[in-house]
Design an enzyme around this catalytic site. Structure first.
Site, PDB file in Angstrom:
ATOM      1  N   GLU A  37       0.824  -1.249  -0.042  1.00 26.00           N
ATOM      2  CA  GLU A  37       0.059  -0.013  -0.028  1.00 26.00           C
ATOM      3  C   GLU A  37       1.100   1.345  -0.006  1.00 26.00           C
ATOM      4  O   GLU A  37       0.422   2.168  -0.677  1.00 26.00           O
ATOM      5  CB  GLU A  37      -1.043  -0.016   1.123  1.00 26.00           C
ATOM      6  CG  GLU A  37      -2.008  -1.036   1.203  1.00 26.00           C
ATOM      7  CD  GLU A  37      -3.100  -0.990  -0.110  1.00 26.00           C
ATOM      8  OE1 GLU A  37      -2.859   0.277  -0.570  1.00 26.00           O
ATOM      9  OE2 GLU A  37      -3.793  -1.643  -0.392  1.00 26.00           O
ATOM     10  N   CYS A 187     -13.431   0.635 -14.765  1.00 20.31           N
ATOM     11  CA  CYS A 187     -14.114   1.625 -14.443  1.00 20.31           C
ATOM     12  C   CYS A 187     -12.902   2.749 -14.587  1.00 20.31           C
ATOM     13  O   CYS A 187     -12.840   3.560 -13.400  1.00 20.31           O
ATOM     14  CB  CYS A 187     -14.861   1.472 -13.230  1.00 20.31           C
ATOM     15  SG  CYS A 187     -16.045   2.939 -12.974  1.00 20.31           S
ATOM     16  N   CYS A 194     -17.382   0.465 -20.085  1.00 13.95           N
ATOM     17  CA  CYS A 194     -18.607   0.126 -19.366  1.00 13.95           C
ATOM     18  C   CYS A 194     -19.304  -1.165 -19.874  1.00 13.95           C
ATOM     19  O   CYS A 194     -20.124  -1.785 -19.341  1.00 13.95           O
ATOM     20  CB  CYS A 194     -19.484   1.253 -19.544  1.00 13.95           C
ATOM     21  SG  CYS A 194     -19.005   2.755 -18.752  1.00 13.95           S
ATOM     22  N   CYS A 197     -18.018  -4.158 -18.468  1.00 15.13           N
ATOM     23  CA  CYS A 197     -17.852  -3.958 -17.165  1.00 15.13           C
ATOM     24  C   CYS A 197     -18.870  -4.965 -16.356  1.00 15.13           C
ATOM     25  O   CYS A 197     -19.728  -5.155 -16.470  1.00 15.13           O
ATOM     26  CB  CYS A 197     -18.003  -2.562 -16.418  1.00 15.13           C
ATOM     27  SG  CYS A 197     -17.642  -2.312 -14.769  1.00 15.13           S
ATOM     28  N   CYS A 203     -24.778  -0.420 -12.010  1.00 16.05           N
ATOM     29  CA  CYS A 203     -24.408   0.764 -12.060  1.00 16.05           C
ATOM     30  C   CYS A 203     -25.343   1.911 -12.567  1.00 16.05           C
ATOM     31  O   CYS A 203     -25.854   2.115 -13.921  1.00 16.05           O
ATOM     32  CB  CYS A 203     -23.005   0.868 -13.084  1.00 16.05           C
ATOM     33  SG  CYS A 203     -22.371   2.478 -13.299  1.00 16.05           S
TER      34      CYS A 203
END
Length: 340
Positions: A37, A187, A194, A197, A203
């Site tokens: 991270e 995304c 899209c 996706c 969505c």
């Protein structure tokens, strides 16, 4: 099927195979979660993978990292950029070993007080490392959650509330990573995919507000970066062919990294400050380069001088063979080294 079920079902079959992800969720290494991270801040996954693998091989656990010298940590970070991350990583490792016996705290409120750990990283450690009901709100998660709900330009607190509403009770860590993967693969901020996706059926932006997706594809004028100029000096010792290097100040760009000596970087190329370090020592100089390098907020043009100095002169710095120094150099200085 619930939103989180759709997302987790996709994740179980399509998740990215990343070196910091453990196949057995009962054996998650929180140390690896933390390292990944920190490395992923302002850096792409593909760029991080080789650095992560090399870093973990050398520093496989927090005790070894805490016992290591910061110079060696910076060596293994060299080329990854944003070197304050490496310095904070080292400071944080020492505090976790000294205050918590090498175990990462499980409370976000405690984690966030450690060097280099903000709200996002604390939430990621709690969610992914300890499977706590937390949302790690990075740019991918913010974008996906906003589009799922067709609510745009919200503040982080509002987006987090929306995410909590659909966050899996049983698998919050996997849910966070699934949203990150969907944001990275489908995304996208520009030209989202899209039509393919896996969550387009849930969505609301895709279903009811496609114009919002069309608008983001319009090219915005790119703000030109300022240009800075400087000089850099290749100084070689004749008797052993070693080059002079300095250690940059711990604060600022390339903080704490090994570097060829250089001037200050300024915006006026006609008034680059000459280094007083070499006054009365130079017997000959010739120009090589220049080097062009891009930082996040400016572009740098660096004139590189090949300098011969008076034999036997004592200059503050480290004399190192070029091949041994290269692995410790940040990307900019590796470009300079390649001129030799």
């Amino acid at each position: 099927m619930d939103t989180n079920e759709i997302i987790l079902n996709w994740y179980d079959s399509e998740k990215r195979n990343l070196p910091w992800r453990e196949p057995d969720k009962n054996k998650i290494d929180v140390y690896k979660v933390w390292i990944s991270e920190i490395m992923l801040q302002q850096t792409t996954v593909m760029a991080v993978i080789p650095y992560f693998q090399k870093f973990i091989t050398r520093f496989p656990n927090i005790n070894i990292l805490a016992e290591s010298d910061i110079e060696e940590v910076l060596t293994y970070w060299a080329g990854l950029g944003y070197y304050s991350r490496a310095r904070n990583l080292h400071k944080c490792s020492k505090q976790i070993v000294e205050k918590f016996n090498g175990d990462f705290p499980r409370e976000a409120e405690i984690l966030i007080k450690l060097p280099g750990i903000g709200d996002y990283t604390a939430s990621a450690i709690c969610a992914i490392g300890y499977n706590q009901h937390k949302v790690a709100l990075d740019v991918n998660v913010k974008r996906v959650i906003s589009r799922i709900n067709n609510k745009h330009n919200l503040c982080n607190i509002s987006i987090k509330k929306l995410a909590i509403n659909i966050l899996s009770e049983d698998r919050p860590g996997d849910f966070n990573e699934a949203i990150m993967d969907i944001g990275s693969k489908y995304c996208k901020s520009k030209f989202p995919k899209c039509s393919i996706c896996p969550i387009n059926k849930i969505c609301k932006t895709f279903k009811y507000n496609k114009n919002a997706l069309i608008e983001i594809n319009k090219r915005k004028p790119i703000k030109e970066k300022i240009i800075k100029y400087g000089n850099c000096y290749l100084i070689k010792r004749k008797d052993d062919n070693k080059f002079l290097f300095i250690r940059r100040p711990s604060k600022g760009l390339l903080g704490g990294m090994l570097s060829f000596p250089s001037s200050l970087w300024v915006m006026d190329k006609k008034n680059i400050p000459s280094s007083k370090l070499f006054d009365d020592l130079i017997t000959n100089e010739s120009i090589k380069g220049p080097i062009h390098h891009t930082f996040s907020h400016f572009n740098l043009i660096l004139n590189v001088y090949n300098i011969k100095i008076i034999d036997g002169v004592d200059i503050e710095g480290e004399w190192i063979e070029l091949n041994k120094a290269k692995e410790q150099l940040p990307s900019l200085m590796k470009k300079v080294a390649n001129l030799v």
